[in-house]
Design an enzyme around this catalytic site. Structure first.
Site, PDB file in Angstrom:
ATOM      1  CB  SER A  22      -0.919  -0.037   1.230  1.00 18.96           C
ATOM      2  OG  SER A  22      -1.712   1.096   1.268  1.00 18.96           O
ATOM      3  N   GLY A 104       8.888  -0.380  19.890  1.00 10.47           N
ATOM      4  CA  GLY A 104      10.333  -0.164  19.757  1.00 10.47           C
ATOM      5  C   GLY A 104      10.655   0.594  18.473  1.00 10.47           C
ATOM      6  CG  ASP A 128       2.795  -8.383  21.414  1.00  6.96           C
ATOM      7  OD1 ASP A 128       2.417  -9.561  21.328  1.00  6.96           O
ATOM      8  OD2 ASP A 128       3.974  -8.055  21.626  1.00  6.96           O
ATOM      9  NE  ARG A 155     -13.289 -25.998  23.087  1.00  5.03           N
ATOM     10  CZ  ARG A 155     -13.446 -25.740  24.381  1.00  5.03           C
ATOM     11  NH1 ARG A 155     -13.987 -26.643  25.173  1.00  5.03           N
ATOM     12  NH2 ARG A 155     -13.084 -24.588  24.899  1.00  5.03           N
ATOM     13  CG  MET A 170       4.197 -15.375  21.043  1.00  3.89           C
ATOM     14  SD  MET A 170       4.802 -14.748  19.487  1.00  3.89           S
ATOM     15  CE  MET A 170       6.419 -15.487  19.478  1.00  3.89           C
ATOM     16  CB  ALA A 187      -9.902 -20.902  27.346  1.00  6.95           C
ATOM     17  NE  ARG A 212     -19.790 -27.292  38.035  1.00  9.21           N
ATOM     18  CZ  ARG A 212     -18.768 -26.428  38.088  1.00  9.21           C
ATOM     19  NH1 ARG A 212     -18.386 -25.960  39.264  1.00  9.21           N
ATOM     20  NH2 ARG A 212     -18.134 -26.033  36.999  1.00  9.21           N
ATOM     21  NE  ARG A 253       7.151 -12.344  15.229  1.00 10.88           N
ATOM     22  CZ  ARG A 253       8.203 -12.366  16.068  1.00 10.88           C
ATOM     23  NH1 ARG A 253       8.006 -12.319  17.361  1.00 10.88           N
ATOM     24  NH2 ARG A 253       9.402 -12.404  15.605  1.00 10.88           N
TER      25      ARG A 253
HETATM   26  O1  F6P Z   1       6.392  -9.164  18.166  1.00  9.83           O
HETATM   27  C1  F6P Z   1       5.854  -9.353  19.390  1.00  9.83           C
HETATM   28  C2  F6P Z   1       6.278 -10.684  19.933  1.00  9.83           C
HETATM   29  O2  F6P Z   1       5.842 -11.709  19.093  1.00  9.83           O
HETATM   30  C3  F6P Z   1       5.791 -10.897  21.349  1.00  9.83           C
HETATM   31  O3  F6P Z   1       4.467 -11.343  21.438  1.00  9.83           O
HETATM   32  C4  F6P Z   1       6.809 -11.878  21.853  1.00  9.83           C
HETATM   33  O4  F6P Z   1       6.910 -11.764  23.235  1.00  9.83           O
HETATM   34  C5  F6P Z   1       8.070 -11.468  21.163  1.00  9.83           C
HETATM   35  O5  F6P Z   1       7.686 -10.776  20.005  1.00  9.83           O
HETATM   36  C6  F6P Z   1       8.986 -12.593  20.788  1.00  9.83           C
HETATM   37  O6  F6P Z   1      10.156 -12.076  20.273  1.00  9.83           O
HETATM   38  P1  F6P Z   1      11.250 -12.924  19.505  1.00  9.83           P
HETATM   39  O7  F6P Z   1      10.729 -13.184  18.134  1.00  9.83           O
HETATM   40  O8  F6P Z   1      12.451 -12.071  19.490  1.00  9.83           O
HETATM   41  O9  F6P Z   1      11.423 -14.195  20.248  1.00  9.83           O
END
Ligand code: F6P
Length: 319
Positions: A22, A104, A128, A155, A170, A187, A212, A253
């Site tokens: 984009s 960051g 995140d 499950r 994560m 959950a 139960r 990821r």
């Molecule tokens: O990008 C965020 C994240 O996936 C977090 O959820 C996780 O704690 C972190 O990055 C993991 O980082 P790395 O890939 O450096 O292990």
């Protein structure tokens, strides 16, 4: 503004490629050049860059990861690193930067802009969903859906073998994925950084449920809270019931971005270019509700925490 540089930095997130596409195509539409910088801020320092044309971003809207690669740069945290980055910007006639990443990445852009005055616009890319100024970050919807798919599969075996599963998701300081995957996956409990947890209560709930006739449990734990194995050990020792552990890890990821993430990435990438065209700088783009939202980059660098209490209460009501 004739030439825009773009980079992805920090942890990759599904939808980053849609954002890159984009940015590049919006820039070209407005007769600007887009220059892709590889490996985040390190690539800027090392001048790893090339001009991206219209075709170079074909067939990436559906792909996870980032074609520009990504990194967490230690060099860019130093004055010397940023000085070299500035030299690279001047040498390559880059007039402004689009920075796709998490907090960051934003912090790096904020300092760089303050020191050197290079116009910078942040686009929130992180699984995140913990960045100020936007309801959603690019990648967070895909990550929740990936976690949900795993929970659904867990499950099946949990109910068949009547076991307690502890699933680690994560989120070092963000419980967004964990609480949303827990709620949508049905959950029984979730342990997240935003909320104190009580192991005694959790074990008591499991024992009471067991009396139960409840025979299987799924407990989600965000990685920032504890190791799933440690939680499982306490549960087994306290309740004598059988537990199993799943740590989903970096699977969260990857993968093809959901429609929601692609749409978000496409809107925000294009808006970032619009802001640079209009002469704006040190801003971050996002969405609040269905509307685009622009905030100061400085105010977006602080993490946003997920509003969890009402979601957690709902999980417990439904258990
Ligand atoms: O990008 C965020 C994240 O996936 C977090 O959820 C996780 O704690 C972190 O990055 C993991 O980082 P790395 O890939 O450096 O292990």
């Amino acid at each position: 503004m004739k030439r825009i540089g773009l980079l992805t930095s920090g942890g990759d997130a599904p939808g980053m490629n849609a954002a890159i596409r984009s940015v590049v195509r919006t820039a070209i539409y407005y007769k600007m050049e887009a220059i892709g910088i590889f490996r985040g801020y390190d690539g800027l320092i090392n001048e790893e860059m090339k001009i991206l044309d219209h075709r170079s971003v074909s067939n990436i809207i559906n792909r996870g990861g980032t074609i520009l690669k990504t990194d967490r740069s230690d060099k860019f945290r130093t004055v010397e690193g940023r000085r070299r980055a500035y030299e690279a910007i001047k040498k390559n006639d880059i007039d402004g930067l689009v920075l796709i990443g998490g907090d960051g990445t934003y912090r790096g852009g904020y300092i760089f802009n303050k020191e050197c005055g290079v116009p910078c616009i942040g686009v929130p890319g992180s699984i995140d969903n913990d960045i100020n100024g936007t309801d959603y970050t690019i990648g967070s919807d895909t990550a929740v859906n990936t976690a949900l798919e795993a929970i659904d599969k867990i499950r099946d075996t949990a109910t068949s073998m009547e076991r307690i599963f502890i699933v680690e998701l994560m989120g070092r300081s963000s419980g967004y994925i964990a609480i949303n995957a827990a709620l949508s996956g049905g959950a029984e409990d979730v342990l997240i950084p935003e909320r104190k947890y009580d192991m005694r209560q959790l074990c008591q709930d499991i024992v009471a449920g067991n009396l139960r006739g409840k025979v299987s449990w799924i407990v989600i734990v965000a990685e920032g809270v504890a190791k799933a194995g440690d939680i499982a050990k306490i549960i087994t020792e306290t309740t004598t019931l059988e537990t199993r552990v799943v740590t989903l890890g970096h699977i969260q990821r990857g993968g093809s971005p959901t429609a929601k993430d692609r749409i978000l990435a496409t809107r925000l990438g294009s808006e970032a270019v619009n802001l640079l065209r209009k002469g704006m700088s040190a801003k971050a783009v996002g969405v609040i509700g269905s509307k685009l939202n622009i905030v100061r980059l400085g105010s977006a660098v602080t993490k946003r925490s997920t509003a969890v209490n009402s979601l957690y209460r709902l999980i417990k009501i439904l258990t």
